[in-house]
Write a protein that holds these residues in place. Structure first.
Motif, mmCIF file in Angstrom:
data_model
loop_
_atom_site.group_PDB
_atom_site.id
_atom_site.type_symbol
_atom_site.label_atom_id
_atom_site.label_comp_id
_atom_site.label_asym_id
_atom_site.label_seq_id
_atom_site.Cartn_x
_atom_site.Cartn_y
_atom_site.Cartn_z
ATOM 1 N N ASN A 118 15.267 -19.646 -12.851
ATOM 2 C CA ASN A 118 14.468 -20.760 -13.388
ATOM 3 C C ASN A 118 15.057 -21.304 -14.695
ATOM 4 O O ASN A 118 14.328 -21.597 -15.639
ATOM 5 N N SER A 123 14.291 -19.859 -2.767
ATOM 6 C CA SER A 123 14.051 -21.237 -3.207
ATOM 7 C C SER A 123 15.331 -21.838 -3.776
ATOM 8 O O SER A 123 15.679 -22.988 -3.475
ATOM 9 N N HIS A 155 11.406 -28.728 -11.368
ATOM 10 C CA HIS A 155 10.199 -28.271 -12.062
ATOM 11 C C HIS A 155 9.750 -26.946 -11.461
ATOM 12 O O HIS A 155 9.615 -26.839 -10.239
ATOM 13 N N SER A 156 9.531 -25.971 -12.315
ATOM 14 C CA SER A 156 9.029 -24.687 -11.847
ATOM 15 C C SER A 156 7.563 -24.832 -11.471
ATOM 16 O O SER A 156 6.797 -25.484 -12.178
ATOM 17 N N GLU A 157 7.199 -24.261 -10.336
ATOM 18 C CA GLU A 157 5.801 -24.313 -9.889
ATOM 19 C C GLU A 157 5.233 -22.898 -9.925
ATOM 20 O O GLU A 157 5.356 -22.148 -8.955
ATOM 21 N N SER A 199 9.986 -36.667 -3.644
ATOM 22 C CA SER A 199 10.309 -35.316 -4.097
ATOM 23 C C SER A 199 10.034 -34.336 -2.951
ATOM 24 O O SER A 199 9.407 -34.679 -1.947
ATOM 25 N N GLN A 247 9.603 -24.267 -6.586
ATOM 26 C CA GLN A 247 10.347 -25.258 -7.368
ATOM 27 C C GLN A 247 10.197 -26.631 -6.716
ATOM 28 O O GLN A 247 10.334 -26.763 -5.495
ATOM 29 N N LYS A 248 9.908 -27.621 -7.559
ATOM 30 C CA LYS A 248 9.791 -29.001 -7.075
ATOM 31 C C LYS A 248 11.010 -29.773 -7.560
ATOM 32 O O LYS A 248 11.410 -29.653 -8.720
ATOM 33 N N SER A 301 6.540 -17.913 -2.227
ATOM 34 C CA SER A 301 5.858 -19.080 -1.660
ATOM 35 C C SER A 301 5.675 -18.849 -0.168
ATOM 36 O O SER A 301 6.569 -18.348 0.512
ATOM 37 N N GLY A 337 7.479 -24.708 -2.960
ATOM 38 C CA GLY A 337 6.301 -23.927 -3.311
ATOM 39 C C GLY A 337 6.508 -23.181 -4.626
ATOM 40 O O GLY A 337 5.560 -22.788 -5.284
ATOM 41 N N SER A 392 9.217 -29.861 -2.332
ATOM 42 C CA SER A 392 8.846 -28.622 -3.018
ATOM 43 C C SER A 392 9.033 -27.424 -2.100
ATOM 44 O O SER A 392 8.740 -27.488 -0.900
ATOM 45 N N THR A 438 3.010 -19.735 -9.581
ATOM 46 C CA THR A 438 2.029 -19.391 -8.547
ATOM 47 C C THR A 438 0.934 -18.519 -9.126
ATOM 48 O O THR A 438 1.197 -17.515 -9.764
#
Length: 208
Positions: A77, A14, A103-105, A190, A196-197, A122, A194, A192, A107
């Motif tokens: 991150n 990512s 932004h951290s996404e 934006s 990080q956005k 992801s 999966g 993503s 999981t």
């Protein structure tokens, strides 16, 4: 037997995707905003688009060094925002600030606890991620239609906003947030990975 290859983007993967977007995005902005003469750029094909990339060795080296460090921090991150700041050479006044917010996404699986980000993966298809990036790159190219003309000799810098207690490399300094007087803000699309956005926002000084 037919086998299915499952997409698995790690946090490191990512970080590499986001770094690549920043490299092409920043170069595109430098060209679109006329920070350097057009003859100092060469066209390349990426994301199904023609993107202009700087051929100036100093700029290429600077961005490679800065974005290499960004990639390391992204893989842990530790990055909140990357800012491309455009200033007037003579007065140092800030005319534009392009913010790339990360932004951290986290999981989660099956409604269970959130996975440790360092081990999360992801399954989002790379083709889909690149299609989202292509939409953002198209918007960056379209900003010239509404951003004020930069009539002065300008230069740029890249600021990285990290989490607290992040280890700084040698010769790197801490700095304050850069503000723009009488600013107008436009939020672009934006994308993503999966994990990080990334949001892209341009802040610019309104002309009198």
């Amino acid at each position: 037997m037919a086998t299915t290859t499952q997409n698995a983007i790690t946090l490191k993967g990512s970080a590499a995707i986001v770094k690549e977007y920043l490299k092409y995005g920043i170069n595109s902005i430098l060209f679109q905003r006329g920070i350097y003469p057009p003859e100092k750029f060469d066209s390349v094909q990426k994301y199904g688009l023609t993107i202009l990339m700087s051929t100036d060795e100093k700029i290429v080296e600077f961005l490679e060094k800065v974005l290499g460090q960004v990639e390391e921090w992204l893989a842990r991150n530790e990055v909140e925002k990357i800012s491309l700041v455009i200033t007037m050479v003579h007065t140092k006044e800030v005319l534009e600030r392009w913010d790339f917010k990360v932004h951290s996404e986290p999981t989660a699986t099956g409604g269970g606890p959130v996975i440790d980000p360092s081990t999360a993966v992801s399954s989002k298809e790379l083709k889909k991620i690149q299609a989202e990036i292509r939409d953002v790159m198209r918007q960056i190219a379209a900003t010239v239609s509404y951003l004020p003309l930069l009539e002065y000799l300008c230069t740029f810098d890249v600021l990285i906003h990290t989490v607290k207690n992040c280890d700084l490399p040698e010769k790197w300094n801490e700095t304050d947030e850069v503000q723009i007087q009488n600013a107008q803000t436009v939020q672009l699309k934006s994308f993503s990975t999966g994990l990080q956005k990334v949001e892209t926002i341009v802040n610019y000084r309104m002309t009198d």
